[in-house]
Structures are given as structure tokens and as C-alpha cells.
Design an enzyme around this catalytic site. Structure first.
Site, PDB file in Angstrom:
ATOM      1  N   SER A 254       0.848  -1.191   0.000  1.00  0.00           N
ATOM      2  CA  SER A 254       0.000   0.000   0.000  1.00  0.00           C
ATOM      3  C   SER A 254       0.883   1.240   0.000  1.00  0.00           C
ATOM      4  O   SER A 254       2.042   1.197   0.419  1.00  0.00           O
ATOM      5  CB  SER A 254      -0.890   0.021   1.241  1.00  0.00           C
ATOM      6  OG  SER A 254      -0.141   0.420   2.390  1.00  0.00           O
ATOM      7  N   ASP A 255       0.333   2.340  -0.473  1.00  0.00           N
ATOM      8  CA  ASP A 255       0.978   3.616  -0.200  1.00  0.00           C
ATOM      9  C   ASP A 255       0.847   3.876   1.302  1.00  0.00           C
ATOM     10  O   ASP A 255       0.056   3.236   2.000  1.00  0.00           O
ATOM     11  CB  ASP A 255       0.325   4.733  -1.016  1.00  0.00           C
ATOM     12  CG  ASP A 255       1.277   5.896  -1.274  1.00  0.00           C
ATOM     13  OD1 ASP A 255       2.249   6.054  -0.511  1.00  0.00           O
ATOM     14  OD2 ASP A 255       1.052   6.651  -2.236  1.00  0.00           O
ATOM     15  N   CYS A 256       1.632   4.805   1.801  1.00  0.00           N
ATOM     16  CA  CYS A 256       1.732   4.979   3.256  1.00  0.00           C
ATOM     17  C   CYS A 256       0.451   5.581   3.835  1.00  0.00           C
ATOM     18  O   CYS A 256       0.142   6.747   3.592  1.00  0.00           O
ATOM     19  CB  CYS A 256       2.946   5.826   3.592  1.00  0.00           C
ATOM     20  SG  CYS A 256       4.490   5.027   3.107  1.00  0.00           S
TER      21      CYS A 256
END
Length: 736
Positions: A254-256
Site C-alpha cells: 500500500s501507499d503509506c
């Protein structure tokens, strides 16, 4: 530990992974499924950091007296249209990444950045110049972006040792991520409703190339939702398309904070599901690891609630562990060259030269008028009195774009050459002085001081543009023309009638109507982008003719009123007036592919192509992407200077009721001495000509297609291909 089966190099990766996971309790695995993966102390396995970056150089600190290289931003490098350059930059970053990782103290620095998995390249599309992260991506064209991804990934991921991965390349952000913060919408809550046609024609192709042509082993899912479902919990995208249709074998991160966005209520997030359900949805959709704390905090709850099971967890952990093994982390490192890279591999003379050449190849000459005697504004001869003005006259860190590592050992930016000093260094026998005149945006206004300096000069360099205050992650632009007092400064300088060059520094495309519409005969325009550590030297080299500019625009430069015609939230490409060279219906200031040279070139067939008629009955059920014809063109340097020229190959539907104006299907280029020629052969396949229907299926339609071979300006070569028979589905898009 070294005696256990998972360390036995004679066993297969599958056997080793199975043994390793069998020794770890399920509850502990949850702590390993985040970017800061937990240690396994009873097996002597240390922490592992999945997150690092290398968009145009390692996002790393200076270590043991050396600092990482910083190459031009992707939006700059793409202007070279040079696939060898893309690969070479990727390879240099991969080598430095491994070396710096070896030199870091992993006990004290095991934080984001301390890893050998790089969340790079960024291959979203420059669909709109306002997006704050245009600087990170190669351009507005899917084919160019796909070839950039392929070559960069090959360089980053595949090094000298064929037995191990050099660096895991992770393409981001999957998919349709090109909005940061637009009024009430942010990337964290935005739902990109896009037609299946545009998804298939525009948003998916670069990621498909990343996976199938580049062989990337990582994908980052984006913050935004797509067609109603958050990207990191989107079964259609991650299961059916990525892993199903494209056969992606790697891991998805995932993106952060993107997992948290799934369950966070609007307007913070999407409010798509409850905390536990949203976390479970992400894992079941195929997001293997989470940048952030959601998995560590909530997966165990989801497991206890029977929303996920052991098989779901081990599927993800098997992918993650398998990649760590392919990186060589579980094997004896004695004979693994990557673990022996040292400081001699970082910012080498070869890498410094590569950074310079990349910046030189990236610069695009947009205007260079000639006088009645045939003398053009550029290049200049040294020995003149030159004034350098504008907000970037003394720029340093601005050249490094975003996502850059440390550059100078003193922690400052004084080791980066400024335009003023670079020009002074080449202007031997003359005098060079400079003053800012105005800031990038806002006051104070010292235009009078800049004009006074310019009055005393023979020539003027105006260093204009924007910086991270105007475009960055989390911040989109609302205007695309030069902000603040910059246009006023340029106008007053040009009124002096001195030979002048306006140099632009930017990521997203600029709107410079005020000089294009007036057609100043004393103004040359050079688009330099964010040119990296040696960007200033490249600008000076081009201004004084040491280097012949050869870049081509990787994105359309629109009039400034374009921003008033479409909201940034409108993601469909064909809504009037359309976006990119493929669909834009109005007149662009400068089109995709445009770029001038100090020399001249001709373009000829070699040989002239015969008429081509392709019958779709030649396509079989199992082989839908088949060659149709090849075309060879020859480019000749007809001028008096050494230079590079690039040939762009487009197709244009004729007599069809479609919004597509034309689309790139190939490009190639060569450096040529005066009088010398080079020939390029382009292969046209059935897939080259497909266009998506309303279901997103790629269809080869019967009809006529014009093929255009262009240098980005001037005369073109053109021929026609006719397709007969019935429409054929060349590639079907999986249904939602």
C-alpha cells in the site's frame, strides 16, 4: 539458524519459504506485514524495511564520506526519448542503492529508506499540468511511459549477478493517481470515476508494460479509489487484472496510510468499510504489505473475527519472503557481489558524467528565432557581458526536484553548481553577473535592479519557472503560467531588445502564452525541467553551443486558460476540450514531441512503403497481436553541427467516429555528424492500432489508418494502412 531448511540453498525457494513460515506464529506474521517488518528473534532474523525510493537517485543519506547521485527528474529524463539512457540511469541507481545499504548502520537507521526494495518508478500519467507530482513521471503518453518503465526497471532490478535481484523495482501508484488536494478532494478520499475505455487506453498500459515488459516485482496501490473501490482493496484491479490477466508474480504494497484510508470516514478517507473489514478487504484483494500501522494493529482482529484465514496470511507472506530470498538475504553472502559494493560505487565519475549527459539530453529548445541575416539567438560565443536574472539565477536544491537524497557532505546544498556560476565558468573572456529580480512567487519585487543590470549587458539569461513551493506531493497547482512577478520581469527585460534566453525550470508543463503570442524576435526559450545535480552545467553547455539541444517535449504545453476549462477531478480524457496530444482539440502552445536543434535534419523513406492491406482473418484465436508491416525511415544531418534527432511514429484513425487524434507507437533516435545518416525500422502490429470500446476491450477496427513519422516539427512522412474484415478483440479487459 544457518542449519535450518529455509537456509538450505539446495532446496527450492518454495520449500524454503514453506519451512520458514511454518516456524512463525500467525500472530507474529501480522507484525511482519508492514513496511517496518518485525524481527523474528528466535530465528535470528533482523527487522526488514520494505520502503525506500529511487525515482531519480537513491533517497539516501550521505554515508562514510560519500553522497548519492541525483539524476534529472523523470519528467526531464523522458524528454530525451532515449531508452538506453533510461536503463543506464536505473542501473546506476541500483548499484548505488546496494552500496549505500551496505554502508548504513541497520541497527540505528532501520527506518523508512533502509531497504533494498525501491518504490520506484512512478509511472502515473501527466494527464493534467496542475498535478503536483508531474515532476516524478515520464510524461503524458502511455507508450513513452511504458518504455521508460521497462528500461528503468531492467536497469534497477537486474544487475551483474544473474542469480539474485539487485533491487526490487516497485511501480507506483496503481492506478489513476494524479490528484493531490483539489478544493474538497484529496488523494486520500478521491474516487476516480473513469470510463472503462479510458482505463484501458490510457491509465492501465504503462502498468501493464511495467509488469510484462519490465518484469517489475513490486506494485504500490494508490490512495484513491477507482470506480467505487479503494485501490488497495480493489479486487478487480489487484486480482482480476494485475495478478489474473497480467500474471504479476510479485508483491503489492500500500501507499503509506492507504489501508487506513479505506476505513477512515470521509473527508479524511473513503469510509468504505469498518476498520476490521477494510483491513481484511485489503489483504484478501492482494495487498501483501502495508506502509503504515493498519495491518499490525488490525489484522489479528480480522483473523479472530474469521474475516481472513491462515491461507490469506501465508499467501502474502510467501510472496514477501520469496522476494527476500531472491535478494539474497537468506543465503551465504560470500559470493554475492551486491553485498560487497562499497563507497567506490557511489557518485562515481561515471555517474557524475551520466547525470550531466542526462540533463543535456533532457533540455528542449522551444524557440530560437533568426534575424534577417539568418543568425539565430543561440548559441552564444564566450567573451560577452552577460546578465543572469530571475528567481532561479542562483538555484541549487531546486534542480533536485523531489524525493532526492542528501547531496552535500555538509548537509547543505552548496556543492550544487548554480546557473550563474556555471555560465560564468563557460563565458571565458567575458563578464557574468546576476541578480534575482523576483521570487518564484510573491515579493519582494526587485525588477528594477534586474533591468538595470540587463541594460549594461550584451545578452541576458532569464532563469524562470517554479519549484516545490508550487508543485509537490500533497499540493496541486491552480495556475500553470509563471507565478508572481515573473512575467513582468521577462516582459521588461525583453523590451530592452537584447538577445535573451528564457530558461524554464519545472516539473509539470508551463503556460507561457505571454511570450508565445507576442513572438519576440530577441527571445530563445529553453525548457530545462529539474535537471539534477549537474543541471546548471547542462544549461550553460547548451547556451554556449558546447552541446546541441535534442530533447522533445514529453507533455503538451497548454494555454493558460486550459485550467479554467476542466476541473482536476475530471479524470476522463475525452471530455472537451480533451487532454494530452491524443485528445486535446484546441491549439497547444507546444505539442508533445516538439523540440528544436542547432542543426537541421531531413527525413526520408528507405525504401518507400508499398500499400498495406491487412485482413483480420490472419489473426488466430490464440495469436491476436501479430505483425502487420515494417517501415524504415532515414534521418540525415543536413546542417553543420553534430546533433541528435529523434523520430516519432504515430498512427491516426481516418474516417472513424473516434475521439483519438493520433497515438505514439514507436520512437528512436541517433547522434549524427554533419552529412551522416541513420535508419530506423518500426514494426506495426495489430496491437499498435487497437482502441478500447465501452467495455475496455482492445479492438482492431476495420478501416484506414494514417501512419505519421515525425521529428516533432517540420515535414513528416506519411502512409496508410487499411484493415479489412470484421472487428477483432485483440485483448479483453476483465469484467468488474
Amino acid at each position: 539458524t544457518s542449519k535450518m531448511p529455509f537456509c538450505n540453498m539446495k532446496l527450492s525457494h518454495e520449500e524454503r519459504v514453506y519451512d520458514y513460515l511454518s516456524r512463525i506464529a500467525t500472530a507474529h506474521k501480522f507484525k511482519m506485514m508492514q513496511n517496518g517488518a518485525a524481527t523474528v528473534p528466535w530465528l535470528n532474523i533482523p527487522m526488514y524495511q520494505w520502503g525506500s525510493e529511487g525515482l531519480h537517485g537513491p533517497l539516501q543519506p550521505c554515508v562514510q564520506g560519500v553522497c548519492p547521485s541525483s539524476f534529472p527528474a523523470a519528467s526531464a529524463s523522458a524528454a530525451s526519448f532515449n531508452q538506453t539512457l533510461f536503463h543506464t540511469i536505473g542501473r546506476a541507481i541500483g548499484v548505488e542503492a546496494r552500496a549505500i545499504n551496505n554502508l548504513r548502520n541497520h541497527k540505528t537507521q532501520n527506518v523508512y529508506g533502509d531497504g533494498i526494495d525501491y518504490w520506484s518508478p512512478t509511472i502515473n500519467m501527466q494527464r493534467d499540468p496542475r498535478w503536483g507530482r508531474n515532476q516524478e513521471v515520464p510524461g503524458e503518453d502511455p507508450y513513452l511511459t511504458g518504455t521508460y518503465a521497462k528500461n528503468y526497471i531492467h536497469g534497477l532490478q537486474n544487475g551483474e549477478d544473474p542469480n539474485y535481484i539487485q533491487i526490487v523495482a516497485t511501480c507506483k501508484h496503481f492506478v489513476a493517481n494524479s490528484l493531490e488536494h483539489w478544493y474538497n478532494y484529496t488523494r486520500h478520499n478521491f474516487d476516480a470515476w473513469i470510463s472503462l475505455k479510458d482505463m484501458s487506453d490510457y491509465y492501465f498500459p504503462a502498468f501493464k508494460a511495467c509488469v510484462q515488459d519490465g518484469g517489475a516485482l513490486g506494485i504500490m496501490c494508490s490512495y484513491n479509489a477507482v470506480r467505487g473501490a479503494p485501490s488497495c482493496a480493489n479486487d478487480w484491479m489487484l486480482k482480476k487484472i494485475l495478478r489474473g490477466s497480467w500474471k504479476f508474480p510479485g508483491y503489492v504494497t500500500s501507499d503509506c496510510g492507504a489501508i487506513a484510508n479505506i476505513y477512515q470516514p470521509e473527508p479524511v478517507g473513503h469510509g468504505y468499510a469498518s476498520t476490521i473489514n477494510g483491513t481484511a478487504d485489503a489483504l484478501k484483494a492482494g495487498t501483501d504489505t502495508n506502509c503504515g500501522g493498519a495491518y499490525g494493529a488490525h489484522l489479528e482482529q480480522a483473523f479472530d473475527a474469521k474475516l481472513i484465514n491462515e491461507a490469506d496470511v501465508d499467501r502474502a507472506m510467501s510472496v514477501l519472503t520469496g522476494l527476500q530470498m531472491r535478494l539474497g538475504l537468506f543465503d551465504d553472502k560470500t559470493n554475492q557481489p551486491y553485498f560487497h559494493y562499497g563507497k567506490d560505487k557511489v557518485n562515481t565519475k561515471a555517474h557524475q558524467q551520466l547525470a550531466l549527459e542526462a540533463a543535456q539530453q533532457a533540455a528542449v529548445l522551444l524557440a530560437n528565432p533568426t534575424n534577417a541575416g539568418g543568425q539565430s539567438i543561440l548559441p552564444w560565443k564566450p567573451g560577452k557581458k552577460i546578465a543572469v536574472v530571475g528567481p532561479h539565477f542562483n538555484a541549487t536544491v531546486a534542480f533536485l526536484s523531489n524525493y532526492h537524497g542528501s547531496r552535500c557532505l555538509d548537509g547543505k546544498w552548496d556543492c550544487i553548481e548554480t546557473p550563474l556560476n556555471a555560465i560564468k565558468g563557460v563565458n571565458v573572456g567575458g563578464s557574468t553577473s546576476g541578480v534575482k529580480g523576483c521570487n518564484v512567487n510573491g515579493g519582494p519585487n526587485n525588477i528594477a535592479q534586474a533591468v538595470a543590470l540587463a541594460k549594461q549587458a550584451d545578452m541576458v539569461v532569464m532563469m524562470m519557472g517554479i519549484d516545490q513551493s508550487q508543485e509537490r506531493e500533497g499540493h496541486d497547482r491552480v495556475i500553470t503560467h509563471l507565478p508572481g512577478f515573473q512575467e513582468e520581469l521577462v516582459t521588461q527585460i525583453l523590451a530592452l531588445k537584447k538577445p535573451s534566453v528564457m530558461v524554464l525550470m519545472n516539473g509539470g508543463a508551463m503556460s507561457i502564452d505571454f511570450v508565445v503570442d507576442t513572438k519576440y524576435d530577441n527571445l530563445a526559450i529553453l525548457e530545462a525541467f529539474y535537471g539534477g545535480e549537474n543541471g546548471a552545467y547542462a544549461i550553460a553547455d547548451i547556451i554556449f553551443g558546447r552541446v546541441n539541444p535534442s530533447g522533445k517535449l514529453p507533455a503538451t504545453m497548454y494555454p493558460k486558460d486550459f485550467v479554467d476549462q476542466l476541473p482536476l477531478t475530471q479524470m476522463n480524457m475525452t471530455v472537451a476540450p480533451g487532454r494530452t496530444y491524443m485528445y486535446y482539440q484546441d491549439k497547444a502552445l507546444f505539442e508533445f514531441g516538439f523540440g528544436l536543434s542547432y542543426t537541421t535534419f531531413s527525413l526520408k523513406w528507405n525504401p518507400s512503403p508499398p500499400p498495406v492491406v491487412f485482413d483480420t482473418r490472419h489473426m488466430t484465436r490464440t495469436q491476436r497481436d501479430v505483425p502487420m508491416a515494417t517501415y524504415t525511415v532515414t534521418v540525415t544531418n543536413t546542417g553543420h553541427r553534430y546533433g541528435k534527432e529523434t523520430v516519432l511514429a504515430f498512427f491516426k484513425p481516418k474516417g472513424m467516429n473516434v475521439p483519438l487524434k493520433k497515438r505514439l507507437f514507436g520512437y528512436d533516435g541517433a547522434n549524427l555528424e554533419p552529412g551522416k545518416s541513420a535508419s530506423f525500422t518500426f514494426t506495426l502490429s495489430t496491437r499498435s492500432l487497437t482502441m478500447a470500446d465501452e467495455n475496455g476491450d482492445q479492438i482492431l477496427h476495420p478501416g484506414a489508418y494514417q501512419l505519421i513519422f515525425s521529428r516533432g516539427h517540420g515535414p513528416v512522412l506519411s502512409t496508410t494502412v487499411r484493415v479489412v474484415g470484421n472487428p477483432v478483440v485483440v485483448e479483453a479487459l476483465p469484467r468488474e
